[in-house]
Design a protein around this motif. Structure first.
Motif, PDB file in Angstrom:
ATOM      1  N   MET A 142       0.838  -1.199   0.000  1.00  0.00           N
ATOM      2  CA  MET A 142       0.000   0.000   0.000  1.00  0.00           C
ATOM      3  C   MET A 142       0.876   1.253   0.000  1.00  0.00           C
ATOM      4  O   MET A 142       1.934   1.279   0.620  1.00  0.00           O
ATOM      5  N   THR A 143       0.417   2.280  -0.707  1.00  0.00           N
ATOM      6  CA  THR A 143       1.152   3.543  -0.793  1.00  0.00           C
ATOM      7  C   THR A 143       1.324   4.173   0.579  1.00  0.00           C
ATOM      8  O   THR A 143       0.371   4.277   1.354  1.00  0.00           O
ATOM      9  N   GLU A 144       2.540   4.595   0.895  1.00  0.00           N
ATOM     10  CA  GLU A 144       2.803   5.279   2.166  1.00  0.00           C
ATOM     11  C   GLU A 144       2.486   6.752   2.013  1.00  0.00           C
ATOM     12  O   GLU A 144       3.018   7.427   1.131  1.00  0.00           O
ATOM     13  N   ILE A 145       1.625   7.259   2.877  1.00  0.00           N
ATOM     14  CA  ILE A 145       1.220   8.661   2.858  1.00  0.00           C
ATOM     15  C   ILE A 145       1.803   9.360   4.076  1.00  0.00           C
ATOM     16  O   ILE A 145       1.687   8.860   5.200  1.00  0.00           O
ATOM     17  N   LYS A 146       2.432  10.498   3.861  1.00  0.00           N
ATOM     18  CA  LYS A 146       2.966  11.292   4.959  1.00  0.00           C
ATOM     19  C   LYS A 146       2.289  12.653   4.975  1.00  0.00           C
ATOM     20  O   LYS A 146       2.094  13.272   3.927  1.00  0.00           O
ATOM     21  N   LEU A 147       1.907  13.101   6.174  1.00  0.00           N
ATOM     22  CA  LEU A 147       1.239  14.393   6.327  1.00  0.00           C
ATOM     23  C   LEU A 147       1.870  15.150   7.489  1.00  0.00           C
ATOM     24  O   LEU A 147       2.234  14.551   8.507  1.00  0.00           O
ATOM     25  N   HIS A 148       1.978  16.465   7.331  1.00  0.00           N
ATOM     26  CA  HIS A 148       2.497  17.278   8.432  1.00  0.00           C
ATOM     27  C   HIS A 148       1.369  17.554   9.420  1.00  0.00           C
ATOM     28  O   HIS A 148       0.388  18.209   9.090  1.00  0.00           O
ATOM     29  N   ASN A 149       1.535  17.054  10.617  1.00  0.00           N
ATOM     30  CA  ASN A 149       0.508  17.150  11.654  1.00  0.00           C
ATOM     31  C   ASN A 149       0.764  18.395  12.501  1.00  0.00           C
ATOM     32  O   ASN A 149       1.768  18.478  13.216  1.00  0.00           O
ATOM     33  N   THR A 150      -0.134  19.372  12.417  1.00  0.00           N
ATOM     34  CA  THR A 150       0.011  20.585  13.227  1.00  0.00           C
ATOM     35  C   THR A 150       0.078  20.243  14.716  1.00  0.00           C
ATOM     36  O   THR A 150       0.799  20.898  15.476  1.00  0.00           O
ATOM     37  N   LYS A 151      -0.632  19.228  15.101  1.00  0.00           N
ATOM     38  CA  LYS A 151      -0.712  18.840  16.513  1.00  0.00           C
ATOM     39  C   LYS A 151       0.642  18.420  17.066  1.00  0.00           C
ATOM     40  O   LYS A 151       0.993  18.740  18.205  1.00  0.00           O
ATOM     41  N   THR A 152       1.426  17.696  16.267  1.00  0.00           N
ATOM     42  CA  THR A 152       2.728  17.205  16.725  1.00  0.00           C
ATOM     43  C   THR A 152       3.888  18.008  16.152  1.00  0.00           C
ATOM     44  O   THR A 152       5.040  17.804  16.544  1.00  0.00           O
ATOM     45  N   ARG A 153       3.573  18.898  15.174  1.00  0.00           N
ATOM     46  CA  ARG A 153       4.583  19.744  14.526  1.00  0.00           C
ATOM     47  C   ARG A 153       5.640  18.951  13.778  1.00  0.00           C
ATOM     48  O   ARG A 153       6.807  19.317  13.748  1.00  0.00           O
ATOM     49  N   ARG A 154       5.234  17.845  13.204  1.00  0.00           N
ATOM     50  CA  ARG A 154       6.178  17.067  12.398  1.00  0.00           C
ATOM     51  C   ARG A 154       5.411  16.298  11.319  1.00  0.00           C
ATOM     52  O   ARG A 154       4.212  16.073  11.427  1.00  0.00           O
ATOM     53  N   LYS A 155       6.160  15.892  10.293  1.00  0.00           N
ATOM     54  CA  LYS A 155       5.586  15.071   9.248  1.00  0.00           C
ATOM     55  C   LYS A 155       5.549  13.629   9.735  1.00  0.00           C
ATOM     56  O   LYS A 155       6.540  13.106  10.239  1.00  0.00           O
ATOM     57  N   GLU A 156       4.391  12.980   9.562  1.00  0.00           N
ATOM     58  CA  GLU A 156       4.205  11.628  10.075  1.00  0.00           C
ATOM     59  C   GLU A 156       3.638  10.714   8.994  1.00  0.00           C
ATOM     60  O   GLU A 156       2.912  11.169   8.095  1.00  0.00           O
ATOM     61  N   VAL A 157       3.937   9.447   9.095  1.00  0.00           N
ATOM     62  CA  VAL A 157       3.294   8.455   8.237  1.00  0.00           C
ATOM     63  C   VAL A 157       1.842   8.335   8.671  1.00  0.00           C
ATOM     64  O   VAL A 157       1.547   8.152   9.853  1.00  0.00           O
ATOM     65  N   PHE A 158       0.943   8.483   7.727  1.00  0.00           N
ATOM     66  CA  PHE A 158      -0.483   8.417   8.037  1.00  0.00           C
ATOM     67  C   PHE A 158      -0.930   6.968   8.169  1.00  0.00           C
ATOM     68  O   PHE A 158      -0.751   6.171   7.246  1.00  0.00           O
TER      69      PHE A 158
END
Length: 455
Positions: A1-17
């Motif tokens: 499955m495609t790995e999606i990364k999003l910048h989470n304002t809550k944690t202030r970092r880009k994370e694997v979704f």
């Protein structure tokens, strides 16, 4: 499955979704207050979430994604417009919702799974306020019910600011009935001329922040995957949403990931009515700027960065799309290349994805280009009518206008030049005159029949 990364304002970092439930990926976007046309900046988070919606549907399957975007149809701005115009509130909100749909449809935005209206969820709001009051997180004062910010030790975690900082620099309503300046309204009284509903605290209406908490809970559950909006909503709206939802349902996480887009500028300046550079989506559409072109310009800048709308960008987007439509028109739609999918999956890097589309165009990979355009919402199976004028030969008219201008420079009689320009402009031809020469370009409103008098 495609790995999606999003910048989470809550944690202030880009994370694997990682979705809570891959069979039902859930996302919520704060929608408009429906009293007037959507201005151009309002479209930015709509397009951001539309790309995310398309990505999730591509990766998880269309039937496994739930997207909610609300309409705020109870608000003092709506009440003021009704009082000013004498029109019923429901007529105003229905009309404005219709405008909003027309404008966002023109930008290629898919309709969300659910579009709840706040007035349809008053009872759910009352129940949540009642829960907060029973748990000691809210109190009644002079017909109002207010959330007690001091009862939430995590308040400020989204914006990363202390309560003192927020008081000093934010939009905080001062009122004598508040125990603390930061406390915010959950319910307020309504007079006979203002919309209102029965509640344990008397006839009244909800505050702004409680709407999204109640509607998202009913449609997505106490905990869901993604919540988003413009960064101007980060505080106080989203901070308050988190607080009241967390305190009403302490066992939940509310939204796991928060996405915020930056603001819009026009020709390098903040869009404002005082500067004369304020316009709505409909203004551009009515001026003949195609929705696909508007969308392309938006996607050319990453959602987290300020976006500058310029005439140069519009012209470039239109030129590129004309070329791409000519390449893919009538072609079968292939598979989205990994390079394009990887760019979009990397925190919605639409600018990077468009760079990959340029490469596909250069190598004339029409099927892959069509698939990629479709994923980005730029192509739905046929080239739009406005793109069909790219092959019009205006060289003879360019030469005629150039000759007329040369004569006029000598005789100082510009009447023929002015007449030629007037006819060209009326026919939807953009006229550019400089020291280098004359350039004519058909606009989206081009009507070749109006040029017959010159040919």
């Amino acid at each position: 499955m495609t790995e999606i990364k999003l910048h989470n304002t809550k944690t202030r970092r880009k994370e694997v979704f990682e979705p809570i439930d891959p069979q039902n990926v859930r996302m919520y976007l704060c929608g408009p207050t429906v009293y007037d046309r959507a201005h151009l900046g309002n479209a930015r988070n709509v397009l951001m979430f539309d790309v995310l919606f398309r990505l999730f549907r591509h990766v998880y399957g269309a039937e496994h994604v739930t997207y909610v975007r609300n309409f705020t149809d109870v608000d003092d701005k709506i009440n003021a417009k009704a009082a000013e115009t004498g029109r019923p509130i429901r007529v105003i909100t229905d009309e404005t919702i219709g405008w909003y749909h027309d404008d966002m449809d023109a930008l290629g935005a898919l309709r969300p799974t659910h579009e709840p209206r706040a007035t349809e969820y008053i009872q759910e709001m009352v129940e949540m306020i009642d829960t907060l009051t029973a748990k000691g997180h809210a109190y009644e004062a002079e017909g109002h019910v207010l959330f007690a910010v001091s009862t939430d030790p995590e308040y400020g975690s989204l914006s990363g600011r202390s309560v003192d900082d927020m008081i000093a620099g934010a939009r905080v309503e001062v009122a004598p009935y508040k125990r603390d300046p930061m406390d915010f309204v959950l319910w307020k009284p309504s007079d006979l001329d203002t919309p209102g509903w029965d509640s344990p605290w008397g006839r009244g209406r909800p505050g702004w922040h409680i709407e999204c908490s109640a509607m998202s809970k009913e449609l997505l559950g106490e905990t869901f995957d993604i919540h988003g909006g413009g960064n101007d909503l980060q505080f106080p709206h989203h901070e308050n949403e988190i607080a009241q939802s967390r305190c009403a349902h302490p066992e939940s996480d509310f939204a796991k990931v928060w996405l915020h887009n930056d603001m819009l500028q026009v020709e390098g300046k903040k869009m404002s009515k005082s500067l004369g550079n304020f316009f709505t989506v409909r203004d551009l559409l009515d001026q003949g700027v195609p929705g696909e072109v508007i969308r392309f310009v938006f996607l050319s800048t990453h959602y987290s960065k300020p976006m500058d709308w310029t005439e140069k960008k519009r012209e470039g987007a239109e030129k590129t799309l004309r070329k791409w439509y000519a390449q893919v028109d009538g072609q079968s739609v292939g598979e989205v290349p990994d390079t394009v999918l990887s760019a979009v999956s990397n925190d919605l890097n639409t600018a990077g994805a468009l760079a990959e589309l340029h490469k596909l165009s250069s190598s004339n990979e029409a099927a892959a280009l069509a698939a990629s355009m479709k994923m980005l919402g730029l192509f739905i199976g046929a080239a739009p009518d406005w793109a069909a004028v790219s092959d019009v030969d205006l060289s003879a008219l360019e030469a005629a206008l150039s000759d007329a201008r040369n004569v006029a420079m000598e005789t100082k009689d510009f009447s023929k030049v002015d007449a030629l320009k007037a006819t060209l402009l009326d026919a939807g031809v953009e006229v550019q005159m400089s020291k280098e020469g004359v350039t004519l370009k058909p606009s989206p409103k081009f009507d070749p029949s109006k040029l017959e008098v010159l040919l």
